[in-house]
Design a protein around this motif. Structure first.
Motif, short mmCIF file in Angstrom:
data_model
loop_
_atom_site.label_atom_id
_atom_site.label_comp_id
_atom_site.label_asym_id
_atom_site.label_seq_id
_atom_site.Cartn_x
_atom_site.Cartn_y
_atom_site.Cartn_z
N SER B 244 0.85 -1.18 0.00
CA SER B 244 0.00 0.00 0.00
C SER B 244 0.90 1.24 0.00
N GLU B 245 0.29 2.38 -0.18
CA GLU B 245 1.04 3.63 -0.33
C GLU B 245 1.96 3.89 0.85
N ASP B 246 1.50 3.49 2.06
CA ASP B 246 2.27 3.77 3.27
C ASP B 246 3.70 3.24 3.20
N TRP B 247 3.86 2.11 2.54
CA TRP B 247 5.19 1.51 2.48
C TRP B 247 6.12 2.27 1.55
N LEU B 248 5.53 2.93 0.59
CA LEU B 248 6.35 3.37 -0.55
C LEU B 248 6.55 4.88 -0.63
N HIS B 249 6.04 5.70 0.36
CA HIS B 249 6.07 7.11 0.04
C HIS B 249 7.45 7.73 -0.01
N ASP B 250 8.49 7.09 0.52
CA ASP B 250 9.83 7.68 0.35
C ASP B 250 10.44 7.31 -1.00
N THR B 251 9.81 6.44 -1.76
CA THR B 251 10.47 5.95 -2.96
C THR B 251 10.23 6.82 -4.17
N GLY B 252 9.25 7.67 -4.10
CA GLY B 252 8.96 8.51 -5.25
C GLY B 252 8.20 7.79 -6.36
N LEU B 253 7.72 6.58 -6.07
CA LEU B 253 6.97 5.85 -7.09
C LEU B 253 5.54 6.37 -7.18
N ASP B 254 4.95 6.23 -8.35
CA ASP B 254 3.57 6.66 -8.54
C ASP B 254 2.64 5.61 -7.94
N THR B 255 2.01 5.93 -6.82
CA THR B 255 1.10 4.95 -6.22
C THR B 255 -0.35 5.32 -6.45
N GLN B 256 -0.56 6.41 -7.19
CA GLN B 256 -1.93 6.84 -7.49
C GLN B 256 -2.65 5.83 -8.38
N CYS B 257 -2.05 5.56 -9.53
CA CYS B 257 -2.69 4.74 -10.54
C CYS B 257 -2.12 3.34 -10.56
N ILE B 258 -1.02 3.11 -9.84
CA ILE B 258 -0.33 1.83 -9.94
C ILE B 258 -0.25 1.17 -8.57
N GLU B 259 -0.48 -0.13 -8.55
CA GLU B 259 -0.29 -0.88 -7.32
C GLU B 259 0.95 -1.75 -7.50
N TYR B 260 1.79 -1.79 -6.47
CA TYR B 260 3.04 -2.53 -6.61
C TYR B 260 2.98 -3.82 -5.79
#
Lengths: 275, 344
Positions: B244-260
């Motif tokens: 979820s977004e919480d894990w990734l916000h320091d990475t600069g990845l687009d989490t709006q439209c994409i799920e990782y």
């Protein structure tokens, strides 16, 4: 075993013994009366045991009353009815339990409803039908109406529901036709219930009174129960003779039950099929 | 031996519910294909449709060169092994094996020879006189297999045949089944709900969900390149972590439209090359499998599982950082669920 367990077990057996005696007593008494010389002289209640056992009633029932002839009639009817009725009920019960077809529910309900219709209500329409086709005084008049028995169908239907569908599918994939599946797989799996139904059918046919009395108007065609009842009418009340007839009449049922007891008890007590 | 072809196979129930939707799939001659999906996805129904035990609503099923839609099971040249074996309880092993041949009026001597040959091959020779209730689970399984083999079918259908066995036996039977397939060379369709079984047995794997095919590919293809989020999450154990977004916000990845997503074995306790990403969470659980540990970290209610080598220094309740390479991430379109190929 603990003392309490012993007491429990003993009282359980005591109850069973009392019940068994209550069931057996009339049978034993009738058998005993069959060997008494003119039991009617005892003003109403014959004793429990013959003081001078005699075969005279037995001899009379065979010679005077031609019991062998009626016995044979009953035997022919029961022996024809039983396999036919088991076959019909087996096929119908299995189809209602396992086959999918249009109107399946409706047929099930009709069969269930037929269980509730008393046999006496059928006597008049049956007589009309069999007169119309000239089968009165024919063995067929007793065999055909008994061939499709709603109670048997319902019993077998309930039993056949427990046959795992996969086993039937396996037979189909193995290449068996529906008939082959029925006879090679379904019948062996339903054997206990089929045996129970066979015994029931035989007993019901053997004991049936009202319809045979009406459908078999020629004396020569009468079945055993009807013939036994007429002993009462034709002569003064000859209890010894009637008891002898009843004793002879019980014999085949005892044989049938003894022969099939193993299956019969399995079907009645288990109620489930296979693993 | 035969090729099996399914073309736009659809099955609807009387109430209009579609249990199979446009199934398109070809199984090559001699191929072992496994079909996997969660329960209720229609995989068993599909198998029963191929066998002819159930009718399809539209589409076409071809076995060999023949269209079999309207043929009864016995004319379809298929054999089936059922989940609960479905042996005839009133017949001995011998009779169970022989039944299909007897029904086909094969001569008695030929039946005997073939039954004995197959029994020997499956190690059933000593058990021919026994009834199914006197057999162990594995022996019943072998009998059911033998019965199917004796049909010498064009297509072998197996409906979760191992699910009623206990785990060690299941692994053994799986190896036997695989060996059997190699020696028989028969086309096989193997249905299971167990994704690891599907991957280890199938030369190709069909993933089904909700009556439709999600993906058909080799086991490696399914695992490495899942077509969408469903396949990615369904195949692999423990399942893929979706971040979820919480894990990734320091990475600069687009989490709006994409799920990782990331596979548990791609997470590491130590950084590798420069530029690796990391996630940090509270260490909730350590589960040891001897040579491997599974650790679970959580962050704001969301959990991530990693498979790592045993590491005695790990402490439950402490913060733990897990590292991974950017290229190990899977990216899924949040709107459609399909995997974004360009990412990897």
């Amino acid at each position: 075993m603990s003392g309490r367990g012993m007491v429990l077990r003993a009282s359980r057996y005591a109850v069973l013994i009392v019940m068994a005696l209550a069931t057996l007593f009339p049978l034993l008494w009738v058998t005993s009366i069959a060997f008494m010389r003119s039991p009617e002289r005892f003003a109403g209640t014959p004793p429990l045991w013959p003081d001078h056992p005699t075969l005279v009633n037995m001899v009379n029932i065979v010679h005077q009353q031609r019991i062998g002839h009626y016995f044979l009639n009953s035997l022919i009817v029961a022996a024809a009815t039983t396999p036919l009725s088991v076959l019909v009920a087996g096929l119908a019960g299995y189809a209602l339990a396992q086959a999918k077809f249009r109107g399946h529910r409706l047929v099930s309900w009709v069969v269930m409803f037929a269980v509730l219709v008393p046999n006496q209500a059928l006597v008049l329409p049956l007589f009309e039908m069999f007169s119309a086709v000239h089968l009165v005084n024919h063995y067929a008049a007793l065999v055909l109406p008994a061939a499709a028995n709603a109670v048997s169908i319902v019993l077998i239907q309930a039993y056949a529901r427990a046959i795992p569908k996969d086993i039937l599918d396996a037979a189909r994939i193995d290449g068996a036709s529906e008939w082959r599946t029925f006879f090679s797989v379904v019948v062996p799996l339903m054997a206990p219930m089929l045996a129970a139904v066979a015994v029931l059918t035989f007993v019901v046919s053997w004991n049936d009174f009202m319809w045979p009395m009406i459908a078999m108007q020629k004396v020569d065609m009468q079945t055993l129960p009807v013939a036994l009842a007429s002993i009462d009418r034709e002569h003064y009340q000859n209890i010894g003779l009637m008891a002898a007839g009843a004793t002879v009449a019980i014999l085949p049922m005892m044989l049938v039950f003894l022969a099939s007891q193993r299956y019969y008890l399995r079907a009645v007590s288990a109620g489930s099929v296979t693993d | 031996m035969a090729r099996l072809e399914l073309q736009r196979v659809t099955k609807s129930l009387a109430n209009g519910q579609r249990v199979l939707r446009d199934i398109d799939c070809a199984v090559n001659d001699g191929e072992l294909i496994s079909m996997v999906g969660p329960s209720g996805c229609g995989k068993s129904t599909l198998l029963r449709c191929i066998a002819g035990l159930e009718a399809i609503t539209s589409g076409e099923i071809r076995i060999g060169e023949q269209r079999v839609n309207d043929l009864p099971p016995r004319q379809r040249n298929v054999a089936m092994v059922f989940q609960n074996h479905a042996l005839y309880p009133h017949m001995t092993v011998y009779q169970n094996l022989a039944f299909g041949l007897r029904v086909r009026h094969v001569a008695r001597a030929a039946v005997d020879a073939r039954v004995r040959r197959t029994a020997a091959r499956l190690g059933l020779d000593a058990l021919l006189g026994r009834y199914p209730r006197e057999l162990s689970g594995g022996q019943r399984q072998r009998t059911a297999l033998g019965r199917a083999m004796l049909r010498e079918p064009g297509v072998f259908l197996l409906d979760e045949p191992l699910s009623s066995l206990d785990i060690p036996l299941r692994a053994e039977m799986r190896r036997e089944l695989s060996a059997l397939h190699q020696s028989l060379g028969t086309t096989m369709v193997y249905v299971t709900h167990d994704q690891s079984e599907a991957l280890s047995l199938g030369q190709r794997v069909v993933v089904l969900a909700d009556g439709a095919i999600e993906q058909i590919d080799t086991p490696d293809g399914i695992y490495q390149a899942p077509r969408n989020r469903f396949v990615a999450g369904f195949v692999g154990w423990p399942p893929m972590n979706f971040l979820s977004e919480d894990w990734l916000h320091d990475t600069g990845l687009d989490t709006q439209c994409i799920e990782y997503g990331i596979r548990p074995e791609r997470l590491r306790l130590r950084p590798g090359a420069r530029g690796d990403f990391s996630i940090i969470g509270k260490l909730e659980r350590i589960e040891s499998f001897g040579g491997e540990w599974q650790v679970e970290i959580s962050r704001q209610g969301s959990r991530v599982i990693a498979r790592v080598p045993p590491e005695t220094k790990l402490q439950r309740g402490a913060e733990l950082r897990l590292w991974f390479r950017r290229e190990d991430l899977y990216a899924f379109d949040r709107a459609t669920g399909s995997r974004m190929q360009a990412w990897r």
